[in-house]
Motif scaffolding. Structure first.
Motif, PDB file in Angstrom:
ATOM      1  N   PHE A  84       3.269  11.724 -10.907  1.00 64.82           N
ATOM      2  CA  PHE A  84       2.156  11.410 -10.020  1.00 64.82           C
ATOM      3  C   PHE A  84       2.680  10.822  -8.717  1.00 64.82           C
ATOM      4  N   LEU A  85       3.742   9.998  -8.833  1.00 61.84           N
ATOM      5  CA  LEU A  85       4.191   9.231  -7.676  1.00 61.84           C
ATOM      6  C   LEU A  85       5.672   8.918  -7.763  1.00 61.84           C
ATOM      7  N   VAL A  86       6.344   8.951  -6.628  1.00 62.41           N
ATOM      8  CA  VAL A  86       7.678   8.383  -6.457  1.00 62.41           C
ATOM      9  C   VAL A  86       7.539   7.256  -5.449  1.00 62.41           C
ATOM     10  N   CYS A  87       8.134   6.103  -5.731  1.00 60.79           N
ATOM     11  CA  CYS A  87       7.999   4.958  -4.828  1.00 60.79           C
ATOM     12  C   CYS A  87       9.353   4.322  -4.568  1.00 60.79           C
ATOM     13  N   GLY A  88       9.450   3.608  -3.469  1.00 59.03           N
ATOM     14  CA  GLY A  88      10.687   2.902  -3.172  1.00 59.03           C
ATOM     15  C   GLY A  88      10.761   2.443  -1.735  1.00 59.03           C
ATOM     16  N   GLY A  89      11.667   1.500  -1.489  1.00 56.84           N
ATOM     17  CA  GLY A  89      11.905   0.986  -0.146  1.00 56.84           C
ATOM     18  C   GLY A  89      13.360   1.141   0.230  1.00 56.84           C
ATOM     19  N   PRO A  90      13.780   2.339   0.638  1.00 56.47           N
ATOM     20  CA  PRO A  90      15.201   2.559   0.956  1.00 56.47           C
ATOM     21  C   PRO A  90      15.647   1.725   2.143  1.00 56.47           C
ATOM     22  N   PRO A  91      16.794   1.071   2.046  1.00 57.51           N
ATOM     23  CA  PRO A  91      17.324   0.346   3.205  1.00 57.51           C
ATOM     24  C   PRO A  91      17.535   1.332   4.346  1.00 57.51           C
ATOM     25  N   CYS A  92      17.007   1.019   5.510  1.00 49.82           N
ATOM     26  CA  CYS A  92      17.110   1.966   6.618  1.00 49.82           C
ATOM     27  C   CYS A  92      18.220   1.615   7.593  1.00 49.82           C
ATOM     28  N   GLN A  93      19.124   0.682   7.216  1.00 50.35           N
ATOM     29  CA  GLN A  93      20.272   0.422   8.073  1.00 50.35           C
ATOM     30  C   GLN A  93      21.283   1.533   7.843  1.00 50.35           C
ATOM     31  N   MET A 118      15.606  12.845  -3.356  1.00 51.50           N
ATOM     32  CA  MET A 118      14.909  12.682  -4.629  1.00 51.50           C
ATOM     33  C   MET A 118      13.504  13.279  -4.569  1.00 51.50           C
ATOM     34  N   ILE A 119      12.784  12.990  -3.499  1.00 53.05           N
ATOM     35  CA  ILE A 119      11.416  13.490  -3.369  1.00 53.05           C
ATOM     36  C   ILE A 119      11.413  15.012  -3.241  1.00 53.05           C
ATOM     37  N   ASP A 120      12.356  15.539  -2.496  1.00 54.96           N
ATOM     38  CA  ASP A 120      12.444  16.983  -2.301  1.00 54.96           C
ATOM     39  C   ASP A 120      12.643  17.708  -3.629  1.00 54.96           C
ATOM     40  N   TYR A 121      13.453  17.137  -4.515  1.00 56.03           N
ATOM     41  CA  TYR A 121      13.727  17.774  -5.806  1.00 56.03           C
ATOM     42  C   TYR A 121      12.609  17.510  -6.815  1.00 56.03           C
ATOM     43  N   ILE A 122      12.180  16.260  -6.916  1.00 55.99           N
ATOM     44  CA  ILE A 122      11.200  15.860  -7.936  1.00 55.99           C
ATOM     45  C   ILE A 122       9.808  16.406  -7.616  1.00 55.99           C
ATOM     46  N   LYS A 123       9.469  16.472  -6.337  1.00 54.90           N
ATOM     47  CA  LYS A 123       8.180  16.989  -5.867  1.00 54.90           C
ATOM     48  C   LYS A 123       6.984  16.265  -6.507  1.00 54.90           C
ATOM     49  N   PRO A 124       6.932  14.946  -6.342  1.00 54.37           N
ATOM     50  CA  PRO A 124       5.783  14.202  -6.878  1.00 54.37           C
ATOM     51  C   PRO A 124       4.510  14.528  -6.108  1.00 54.37           C
ATOM     52  N   ARG A 125       3.390  14.286  -6.733  1.00 54.43           N
ATOM     53  CA  ARG A 125       2.109  14.529  -6.061  1.00 54.43           C
ATOM     54  C   ARG A 125       1.964  13.598  -4.852  1.00 54.43           C
ATOM     55  N   PHE A 126       2.412  12.353  -5.004  1.00 55.02           N
ATOM     56  CA  PHE A 126       2.374  11.380  -3.916  1.00 55.02           C
ATOM     57  C   PHE A 126       3.711  10.653  -3.839  1.00 55.02           C
ATOM     58  N   PHE A 127       4.002  10.069  -2.701  1.00 53.08           N
ATOM     59  CA  PHE A 127       5.113   9.134  -2.604  1.00 53.08           C
ATOM     60  C   PHE A 127       4.670   7.924  -1.789  1.00 53.08           C
ATOM     61  N   ILE A 128       5.336   6.817  -2.031  1.00 50.47           N
ATOM     62  CA  ILE A 128       5.143   5.599  -1.246  1.00 50.47           C
ATOM     63  C   ILE A 128       6.508   5.152  -0.751  1.00 50.47           C
ATOM     64  N   MET A 129       6.599   4.870   0.531  1.00 50.55           N
ATOM     65  CA  MET A 129       7.801   4.272   1.094  1.00 50.55           C
ATOM     66  C   MET A 129       7.379   3.006   1.825  1.00 50.55           C
ATOM     67  N   GLU A 130       8.026   1.887   1.480  1.00 57.00           N
ATOM     68  CA  GLU A 130       7.737   0.643   2.199  1.00 57.00           C
ATOM     69  C   GLU A 130       9.018   0.128   2.822  1.00 57.00           C
ATOM     70  N   ASN A 131       8.866  -0.608   3.935  1.00 62.20           N
ATOM     71  CA  ASN A 131      10.040  -1.090   4.641  1.00 62.20           C
ATOM     72  C   ASN A 131       9.649  -2.148   5.657  1.00 62.20           C
ATOM     73  N   VAL A 132      10.623  -2.614   6.416  1.00 58.28           N
ATOM     74  CA  VAL A 132      10.356  -3.589   7.464  1.00 58.28           C
ATOM     75  C   VAL A 132       9.535  -2.935   8.570  1.00 58.28           C
ATOM     76  N   LYS A 133       8.690  -3.722   9.210  1.00 62.36           N
ATOM     77  CA  LYS A 133       7.809  -3.136  10.230  1.00 62.36           C
ATOM     78  C   LYS A 133       8.581  -2.684  11.462  1.00 62.36           C
ATOM     79  N   GLY A 134       9.818  -3.162  11.632  1.00 62.71           N
ATOM     80  CA  GLY A 134      10.602  -2.821  12.807  1.00 62.71           C
ATOM     81  C   GLY A 134      10.942  -1.360  12.943  1.00 62.71           C
ATOM     82  N   ILE A 135      10.861  -0.609  11.836  1.00 63.88           N
ATOM     83  CA  ILE A 135      11.223   0.809  11.946  1.00 63.88           C
ATOM     84  C   ILE A 135      10.212   1.594  12.780  1.00 63.88           C
ATOM     85  N   MET A 136       9.029   1.018  13.018  1.00 65.41           N
ATOM     86  CA  MET A 136       8.031   1.721  13.808  1.00 65.41           C
ATOM     87  C   MET A 136       8.409   1.769  15.289  1.00 65.41           C
TER      88      MET A 136
END
Length: 399
Positions: A84-93, A118-136
Motif C-alpha cells: 500500500f505504501l513505502v515511507c521514509g526520510g532519506p538524508p538529502c546531504q 526502492m520505489i521504482d522496483y517495489i511500485k507501492p500504491r503510495f509513498f511518503i517522503m519526509e525531510n527538512v523544510k530546507g530542501i524546498m
C-alpha cells in the motif's frame, strides 16, 4: 514519455507498509495508529535496528545502497505492486564527489536515489517522503553571493526540490508536497517538516488538514503544551543527560520560558562566551521550556549550548522519558543504546501525531472518503475564508 500504467487494483484492499530509514519508528508508529500495517523497517544505525527489534518489529539492518528491493519484498511477504505504501526520510546531504557539473547540494549524489530505486522496483500504491523544510529552497549549487553571475548556466541548476520532483515524475507518480508544522496536528511541539506524498495511480492525494489550533473554543482542539504531557513525570528519577556545573549554574538564573537574555546583564557575556558577539537571535542558549506553551523543535541532544532543552522549573535538561513524551512515543516503547543514542533516536523521529495525520490522509484518499461533495460552497465571505485557511494550513502544492 510516461511509463505504461499497470492495473494493480487486485491489491487495493492491502494496507501493508515497507519502511526505510526507519530510525526509532516515529513515522511507522503514527502510520499504524492511522490503521496501516508496517511489515518491515530498515536502518543503517545499529542502535535504531536494536530499538526496532526490542519493540517486536521486523527489520533489515544495513546500508540501503547494499540492499536489493526484492529482499524487502521477500521479508514482507509481498509482491511487486502489492504494498500500500513505502515511507521514509532519506538524508538529502549528497556526496561531495557527485558527478560533473553537479553542485554540492544535488540529491542525485545522495541516498535519495536509493529511496527512488526502492520505489521504482517495489511500485507501492503510495509513498511518503519526509525531510527538512530546507530542501524546498536549497539551491543545487552553492555560490557565494560575491561570485554569483546570472548569465552562468552552472548557476541556473534550480533547487533540490526541482530534482526530487523530476525523479518522482519519471516514475509516473502524481505528487503533492508542502511544509507541515506538527503543532497543528496535536503534537506538543513546533516542528516544521517537508512532506511529499505520491500516488502511483494518480489518485486525489492531499496533505492532512490541520486538526489543532492556537485558538479554539474546545480544549481538545487547541495546541498541546509541554505541561500537559510532562508535568506528571517531572519528579521521577529517569534516565537523563547531565549539564556541566558551569551551565547548570547559569541555568539557575533563567526563569521558566526564558533563555540567556534573562540572565543578569553582568553575567550574559561571561555565560555566552564567543557566541555573545555572534549574530542571530541565539534563542536556544540556556533555554528553559514553558509549561504553558508547545516546546520548540526537539533536537538530537538537550544539552548542546546553542539548542538546550531544559526543564521548565528544574535545573536539568529534559529526561529521555520527557523527550519521548514530546514526540508522543508510547509509554512502553523501548529505546536501545547509550543515553546519547536514545536522545538522538527520539530527536530524529517524526512526531507520532503528525505521522498519524499523514497516514489518515492517505487512507482517506484510498477510500475516497476525504471530501463531502456539494453543488456549491455556500456563502461568499466567512465560508471562503475558512476554506482558504484550511488550504493554507497544509501549504500544499500539487504536481
Amino acid at each position: 514519455m510516461s511509463k505504461k500504467r499497470i492495473d494493480y487494483s487486485q491489491y487495493y484492499s492491502n494496507r501493508d507498509v515497507i519502511s526505510f530509514f526507519s530510525g526509532a519508528m516515529g513515522l511507522d508508529i503514527g502510520l499504524e495508529k492511522a490503521g496501516l500495517n508496517v511489515k518491515i523497517g530498515q536502518d543503517f544505525e545499529p542502535a535504531c535496528v536494536e530499538t526496532m527489534k526490542a519493540n517486536g518489529h521486523e527489520v533489515l539492518g544495513g546500508d540501503i545502497r547494499k540492499i536489493e528491493p526484492q529482499q524487502m519484498l521477500d521479508l514482507a511477504g509481498l509482491n511487486v505492486g502489492e504494498p500500500f505504501l513505502v515511507c521514509g526520510g532519506p538524508p538529502c546531504q549528497p556526496f561531495s564527489t557527485a558527478g560533473k557539473r553537479l553542485g554540492i547540494n544535488d540529491p542525485r549524489g545522495s541516498l535519495f536515489m536509493d529511496y527512488i530505486r526502492m520505489i521504482d522496483y517495489i511500485k507501492p500504491r503510495f509513498f511518503i517522503m519526509e525531510n527538512v523544510k530546507g530542501i524546498m529552497s536549497s539551491p543545487l549549487k552553492h555560490v557565494p553571493i560575491a561570485e554569483r553571475n546570472a548569465d552562468d548556466p552552472e548557476q541556473q541548476l534550480g533547487t533540490v526540490l526541482d530534482v526530487i520532483l523530476s525523479e518522482f515524475n519519471k516514475l509516473g507518480y502524481k505528487t503533492v508536497y508542502g511544509v507541515l508544522d506538527a503543532v497543528n496536528y496535536g503534537v506538543p511541539q513546533f516542528r516544521e517538516r517537508f512532506v511529499l506524498i505520491g500516488s502511483r495511480d494518480h489518485e486525489d492525494i492531499f496533505l492532512p488538514v490541520p486538526t489543532h489550533f492556537q485558538m479554539h473554543q474546545k480544549e481538545e482542539y487547541r495546541w498541546k503544551t509541554v505541561g500537559e504531557v510532562i508535568s506528571d513525570i517531572e519528579n521521577e528519577k529517569g534516565e537523563c543527560a547531565t549539564l556541566s556545573m558551569e551551565r547548570a549554574h547559569y541555568l539557575e538564573m533563567v526563569p521558566e520560558g526564558g533563555n540567556w537574555k534573562d540572565l543578569p546583564d553582568d553575567i550574559k557575556k561571561i555565560a555566552m562566551g564567543g557566541a555573545y558577539e555572534s549574530g542571530g537571535g541565539k534563542v536556544g542558549f540556556y533555554r528553559r521550556l514553558s509549561y504553558s506553551q508547545p516546546a520548540p523543535t526537539v533536537v538530537t541532544s538537550p544539552v548542546q549550548k546553542a539548542t538546550m532543552m531544559c526543564h521548565p522549573r528544574m535545573n536539568r535538561p529534559l529526561s529521555v522519558h520527557e523527550y519521548a513524551r514530546l514526540q508522543q512515543f508510547p509509554e512502553d516503547w523501548k529505546f536501545i543504546g547509550t543515553t546519547a543514542a536514545k536522545y538522538r533516536q527520539i530527536g530524529n523521529a517524526v512526531p507520532i501525531g503528525l505521522a498519524e495525520a499523514i497516514g489518515r490522509a492517505v487512507i482517506a484518499t484510498a477510500d475516497k472518503t476525504a471530501l463531502i461533495k456539494t453543488k456549491r460552497f455556500r456563502g461568499t465571505d466567512i465560508h471562503n475564508r475558512i476554506k482558504n485557511a484550511l488550504e493554507l494550513g497544509g501549504n500544499a502544492v500539487c504536481q
